[in-house]
Design a protein around this motif. Structure first.
Motif, PDB file in Angstrom:
ATOM      1  N   LEU A 122       0.833  -1.164   0.252  1.00 41.98           N
ATOM      2  CA  LEU A 122       0.011  -0.224   0.070  1.00 41.98           C
ATOM      3  C   LEU A 122       0.834   1.214   0.205  1.00 41.98           C
ATOM      4  CD1 LEU A 122      -2.891  -0.959   2.399  1.00 41.98           C
ATOM      5  CD2 LEU A 122      -2.938  -0.957  -0.056  1.00 41.98           C
ATOM      6  N   GLN A 123       2.034   1.268   0.621  1.00 42.64           N
ATOM      7  CA  GLN A 123       2.976   2.489   0.559  1.00 42.64           C
ATOM      8  C   GLN A 123       3.423   2.639  -0.760  1.00 42.64           C
ATOM      9  OE1 GLN A 123       5.607   2.762   4.095  1.00 42.64           O
ATOM     10  NE2 GLN A 123       4.689   0.697   4.600  1.00 42.64           N
ATOM     11  N   ALA A 124       3.227   1.845  -1.799  1.00 40.79           N
ATOM     12  CA  ALA A 124       3.798   2.055  -3.090  1.00 40.79           C
ATOM     13  C   ALA A 124       2.817   3.295  -3.908  1.00 40.79           C
ATOM     14  CB  ALA A 124       3.790   0.958  -3.948  1.00 40.79           C
ATOM     15  N   MET A 125       1.778   3.450  -3.175  1.00 46.34           N
ATOM     16  CA  MET A 125       0.744   4.274  -3.462  1.00 46.34           C
ATOM     17  C   MET A 125       0.938   5.730  -3.230  1.00 46.34           C
ATOM     18  SD  MET A 125      -2.709   1.970  -3.380  1.00 46.34           S
ATOM     19  CE  MET A 125      -3.646   3.087  -4.378  1.00 46.34           C
ATOM     20  N   ARG A 126       0.574   6.673  -3.958  1.00 47.99           N
ATOM     21  CA  ARG A 126       0.791   8.099  -3.645  1.00 47.99           C
ATOM     22  C   ARG A 126      -0.372   8.241  -2.284  1.00 47.99           C
ATOM     23  NH1 ARG A 126       0.426  12.933  -8.254  1.00 47.99           N
ATOM     24  NH2 ARG A 126       0.781  14.683  -6.818  1.00 47.99           N
ATOM     25  N   GLY A 127       0.035   9.176  -1.530  1.00 48.77           N
ATOM     26  CA  GLY A 127      -0.660   9.446  -0.360  1.00 48.77           C
ATOM     27  C   GLY A 127      -0.849   8.381   0.767  1.00 48.77           C
ATOM     28  N   ILE A 128      -0.121   7.390   0.581  1.00 45.83           N
ATOM     29  CA  ILE A 128      -0.266   6.219   1.554  1.00 45.83           C
ATOM     30  C   ILE A 128       1.010   5.935   1.740  1.00 45.83           C
ATOM     31  CG2 ILE A 128      -0.910   3.918   2.003  1.00 45.83           C
ATOM     32  CD1 ILE A 128      -3.170   4.083   0.043  1.00 45.83           C
ATOM     33  N   GLN A 129       1.519   6.591   3.186  1.00 46.27           N
ATOM     34  CA  GLN A 129       2.904   6.491   4.041  1.00 46.27           C
ATOM     35  C   GLN A 129       2.521   5.573   4.945  1.00 46.27           C
ATOM     36  OE1 GLN A 129       5.025  10.068   4.631  1.00 46.27           O
ATOM     37  NE2 GLN A 129       4.173  10.977   2.867  1.00 46.27           N
ATOM     38  N   PHE A 130       3.520   5.268   5.924  1.00 46.41           N
ATOM     39  CA  PHE A 130       3.438   4.132   7.065  1.00 46.41           C
ATOM     40  C   PHE A 130       2.277   4.245   7.856  1.00 46.41           C
ATOM     41  CE2 PHE A 130       4.716   2.641  11.092  1.00 46.41           C
ATOM     42  CZ  PHE A 130       4.908   1.458  10.846  1.00 46.41           C
ATOM     43  N   ILE A 131       1.951   5.679   8.247  1.00 46.34           N
ATOM     44  CA  ILE A 131       0.788   5.905   9.108  1.00 46.34           C
ATOM     45  C   ILE A 131      -0.509   5.329   8.560  1.00 46.34           C
ATOM     46  CG2 ILE A 131      -0.474   7.552  10.190  1.00 46.34           C
ATOM     47  CD1 ILE A 131       2.219   9.214  10.803  1.00 46.34           C
TER      48      ILE A 131
ATOM     49  N   ARG B 244       9.930   4.043  -1.379  1.00 50.66           N
ATOM     50  CA  ARG B 244       9.025   3.167  -0.942  1.00 50.66           C
ATOM     51  C   ARG B 244       8.851   2.021  -2.155  1.00 50.66           C
ATOM     52  NH1 ARG B 244       5.903   7.899   0.695  1.00 50.66           N
ATOM     53  NH2 ARG B 244       4.183   7.263  -0.853  1.00 50.66           N
ATOM     54  N   HIS B 245       9.345   2.388  -3.233  1.00 47.86           N
ATOM     55  CA  HIS B 245       9.037   1.407  -4.432  1.00 47.86           C
ATOM     56  C   HIS B 245      10.251   0.218  -4.313  1.00 47.86           C
ATOM     57  CE1 HIS B 245       6.478   3.561  -7.352  1.00 47.86           C
ATOM     58  NE2 HIS B 245       5.656   3.255  -6.153  1.00 47.86           N
ATOM     59  N   GLU B 246      11.397   0.685  -3.578  1.00 51.66           N
ATOM     60  CA  GLU B 246      12.581  -0.351  -3.779  1.00 51.66           C
ATOM     61  C   GLU B 246      12.087  -1.785  -2.948  1.00 51.66           C
ATOM     62  OE1 GLU B 246      15.693   1.528  -1.349  1.00 51.66           O
ATOM     63  OE2 GLU B 246      15.711   3.332  -2.778  1.00 51.66           O
ATOM     64  N   GLY B 247      12.306  -2.817  -3.881  1.00 48.28           N
ATOM     65  CA  GLY B 247      12.099  -3.968  -3.334  1.00 48.28           C
ATOM     66  C   GLY B 247      10.878  -4.649  -3.841  1.00 48.28           C
ATOM     67  N   LEU B 248      10.002  -3.752  -4.296  1.00 51.27           N
ATOM     68  CA  LEU B 248       8.565  -4.305  -4.423  1.00 51.27           C
ATOM     69  C   LEU B 248       8.514  -4.924  -5.702  1.00 51.27           C
ATOM     70  CD1 LEU B 248       6.431  -1.573  -2.887  1.00 51.27           C
ATOM     71  CD2 LEU B 248       6.605  -3.523  -2.006  1.00 51.27           C
TER      72      LEU B 248
ATOM     73  N   LEU C  84       1.212 -12.622  -3.447  1.00 50.93           N
ATOM     74  CA  LEU C  84       2.662 -12.602  -3.841  1.00 50.93           C
ATOM     75  C   LEU C  84       3.547 -13.026  -2.829  1.00 50.93           C
ATOM     76  CD1 LEU C  84       2.985  -9.503  -6.198  1.00 50.93           C
ATOM     77  CD2 LEU C  84       2.866 -11.941  -6.938  1.00 50.93           C
ATOM     78  N   ALA C  85       3.079 -12.926  -1.691  1.00 49.01           N
ATOM     79  CA  ALA C  85       3.958 -13.484  -0.419  1.00 49.01           C
ATOM     80  C   ALA C  85       5.355 -12.770  -0.462  1.00 49.01           C
ATOM     81  CB  ALA C  85       4.100 -14.937  -0.126  1.00 49.01           C
ATOM     82  N   LEU C  86       5.389 -11.415  -0.255  1.00 53.24           N
ATOM     83  CA  LEU C  86       6.594 -10.812  -0.358  1.00 53.24           C
ATOM     84  C   LEU C  86       7.345 -10.945   1.009  1.00 53.24           C
ATOM     85  CD1 LEU C  86       5.244  -6.899  -0.801  1.00 53.24           C
ATOM     86  CD2 LEU C  86       6.147  -8.727  -2.458  1.00 53.24           C
ATOM     87  N   PRO C  87       8.669 -11.157   0.785  1.00 52.21           N
ATOM     88  CA  PRO C  87       9.601 -11.431   1.764  1.00 52.21           C
ATOM     89  C   PRO C  87       9.546 -10.195   2.811  1.00 52.21           C
ATOM     90  CG  PRO C  87      10.796 -11.810  -0.349  1.00 52.21           C
ATOM     91  CD  PRO C  87       9.245 -11.220  -0.558  1.00 52.21           C
ATOM     92  N   ARG C  88       9.821 -10.712   4.392  1.00 48.81           N
ATOM     93  CA  ARG C  88       9.567 -10.019   5.264  1.00 48.81           C
ATOM     94  C   ARG C  88      10.931  -8.619   5.276  1.00 48.81           C
ATOM     95  NH1 ARG C  88       5.392 -10.517   8.014  1.00 48.81           N
ATOM     96  NH2 ARG C  88       4.209 -12.227   7.654  1.00 48.81           N
ATOM     97  N   HIS C  89      11.920  -9.134   4.544  1.00 48.29           N
ATOM     98  CA  HIS C  89      12.945  -8.235   4.595  1.00 48.29           C
ATOM     99  C   HIS C  89      13.184  -7.327   3.381  1.00 48.29           C
ATOM    100  CE1 HIS C  89      14.237 -11.821   2.347  1.00 48.29           C
ATOM    101  NE2 HIS C  89      14.944 -10.927   1.738  1.00 48.29           N
ATOM    102  N   THR C  90      11.920  -7.295   2.404  1.00 47.29           N
ATOM    103  CA  THR C  90      11.975  -6.401   1.180  1.00 47.29           C
ATOM    104  C   THR C  90      12.349  -5.128   1.607  1.00 47.29           C
ATOM    105  OG1 THR C  90      10.462  -8.068   0.389  1.00 47.29           O
ATOM    106  CG2 THR C  90      10.824  -6.211  -0.812  1.00 47.29           C
ATOM    107  N   VAL C  91      11.546  -4.600   2.370  1.00 51.57           N
ATOM    108  CA  VAL C  91      11.465  -3.029   2.326  1.00 51.57           C
ATOM    109  C   VAL C  91      11.388  -2.651   4.070  1.00 51.57           C
ATOM    110  CG1 VAL C  91      10.422  -0.899   1.565  1.00 51.57           C
ATOM    111  CG2 VAL C  91      10.328  -2.747   0.110  1.00 51.57           C
ATOM    112  N   ARG C  92      11.940  -1.654   4.132  1.00 53.99           N
ATOM    113  CA  ARG C  92      11.701  -1.198   5.577  1.00 53.99           C
ATOM    114  C   ARG C  92      10.489  -0.646   5.840  1.00 53.99           C
ATOM    115  NH1 ARG C  92      16.752   2.716   6.140  1.00 53.99           N
ATOM    116  NH2 ARG C  92      16.108   3.089   3.836  1.00 53.99           N
ATOM    117  N   PRO C  93       9.784  -0.875   6.939  1.00 54.20           N
ATOM    118  CA  PRO C  93       8.610  -0.132   7.075  1.00 54.20           C
ATOM    119  C   PRO C  93       8.536   1.274   7.252  1.00 54.20           C
ATOM    120  CG  PRO C  93       9.052  -1.244   9.057  1.00 54.20           C
ATOM    121  CD  PRO C  93      10.150  -1.634   8.058  1.00 54.20           C
ATOM    122  N   ALA C  94       9.081   2.231   6.469  1.00 54.74           N
ATOM    123  CA  ALA C  94       9.020   3.800   6.688  1.00 54.74           C
ATOM    124  C   ALA C  94       8.388   4.377   5.546  1.00 54.74           C
ATOM    125  CB  ALA C  94      10.717   4.074   6.589  1.00 54.74           C
TER     126      ALA C  94
END
Length: 377
Positions: free
Chosen positions: A225-234, A309-313, A367-377
């Motif tokens: 969801l963080q790949a989308m515009r306007g949707i950050q971690f919060i 936020r796109h890194e690793g997705l 897709l079951a993304l790996p849990r180390h793919t992206v930092r939750p920031a």
């Protein structure tokens, strides 16, 4: 007792008591009395219900007592439903309300199939949602504390020359300002101390949330969801914790209706009238969604923060997020050109944004993304 009989049970649940009514098949609904809420009394109730018929269906209203009773009854092998209180059928002109009547009404409505079930999250999802809501409440408390301090200064004619955005310069000015009156200074210091306490609480909860989200089952959806515009971690954490597993919605229109962003309607005969959005369902999730929709007023682009936020997705998620940008930015400009009110246009964008959230969230879980793919920031 017939082998194919079913007993329909309505429970009116309160903090210290549960009022019971039941009906066997198409028989008359009878009141069974009132019990306490201890585990011993609930287990005794289960044995009594099992003696009535081999199949037991139970319903009670969603409320402040949570889902502990639901999980206890499911563990006993019962078919249990937690129904939405606002969707329980009511007779026009009904003026008498008691626990006994409520339990009878629930049992009768359950047998007729007139009740709507609410989503019951898993224990893990509910625990994570509690943490996310605590964080949201702390941020609201911080906002209110800051507003109280601003109102206090304004009432005494104190003005900050600059932008009061709680940045470094603004906080430095607050720390150096003082009143001549000792009592007024004491009140001022307490306002500042409250803000500092709320800031520390927000930092603690955010750190705990960022650590816990990595182990959460819906973490891939939070990342996607963080790949989308306007949707950050919060926003991603808030939406995911409130929506839960998006696979429970078979179509995006169901999610839109659950969020309360579909138009209300009052049609009869050949006349069709549509009004404002229904505002049904989860108000906090709807608020986050509309706040995210405001970012689509501008032209579609991928800035530095979104690129991070796109890194690793996976490419499929990134492409879907870009499709959402192009479509929603175009939709806003189209509505604005037609002279629509800006708030109406943003809510219309939010409605379609919910559809993209449904699509991307389900795609991420498949897709079951790996849990180390992206930092939750």
């Amino acid at each position: 007792m017939e082998h194919d009989s079913t007993v329909y049970v309505g429970l009116d649940v309160h903090k210290e008591s549960i009022t019971i009514a039941y009906a066997v098949d198409a028989g008359e609904v009878e009141a069974m009395g009132k019990i306490g809420t201890t585990l011993v009394e609930i287990d005794r109730l289960c044995k009594r219900l099992q003696s009535k018929a081999p199949h037991v269906r139970v319903v009670y209203e969603a409320g402040p007592c949570g889902y502990g009773l639901y999980r206890r009854l499911i563990k006993q092998g019962f078919d249990c439903m937690v129904c939405a209180p606002s969707l329980i059928p009511k007779k026009p002109g009904e003026r008498v309300k008691t626990d006994r009547r409520d339990a009878i009404k629930l049992a009768r409505s359950l047998r007729a199939g007139d009740l709507s079930a609410v989503y019951v999250p898993s224990v893990e999802d509910e625990a994570f949602r509690d943490l996310a809501r605590a964080w949201a409440s702390a941020r609201d408390d911080l906002r209110h504390a800051r507003q109280r301090l601003k109102s206090f200064l304004l009432s005494h004619g104190v003005h900050y020359i600059g932008r009061a955005d709680w940045g470094v310069s603004h906080r430095r000015w607050l720390s150096k300002y003082s009143f001549e009156n000792a009592w007024r200074q004491l009140a001022f210091d307490e306002h500042r101390r409250t803000i500092e306490d709320r800031l520390a609480q927000c930092d603690r909860l955010e750190a705990a949330l960022r650590e816990a989200v990595v182990e959460w089952g819906l973490y891939p959806a939070v990342l996607a969801l963080q790949a989308m515009r306007g949707i950050q971690f919060i926003t991603a954490v808030g939406l995911s914790s409130e929506l839960g597993d998006l696979s429970r919605f078979e179509h995006p229109r169901q999610l839109m209706a659950w969020l309360g962003i579909t138009p209300s309607e009052h049609s009869s005969g050949g006349t069709r009238r549509q009004g404002g959005v229904t505002k049904a369902g989860n108000s906090y999730a709807r608020k986050l969604l509309v706040e995210a929709a405001w970012s689509y007023r501008h032209a579609a682009r991928v800035g530095t923060q979104i690129q991070f936020r796109h890194e690793g997705l996976p490419k499929a998620i990134i492409d879907r997020a870009w499709d959402a940008q192009v479509r929603l930015c175009k939709k806003y400009r189209k509505l604005a050109t037609r002279g629509k009110n800006v708030n109406v246009a943003v809510v219309a964008v939010a409605r379609e944004l919910a559809g993209f959230i449904w699509d991307i969230g389900r795609l991420a879980m498949s897709l079951a993304l790996p849990r180390h793919t992206v930092r939750p920031a």
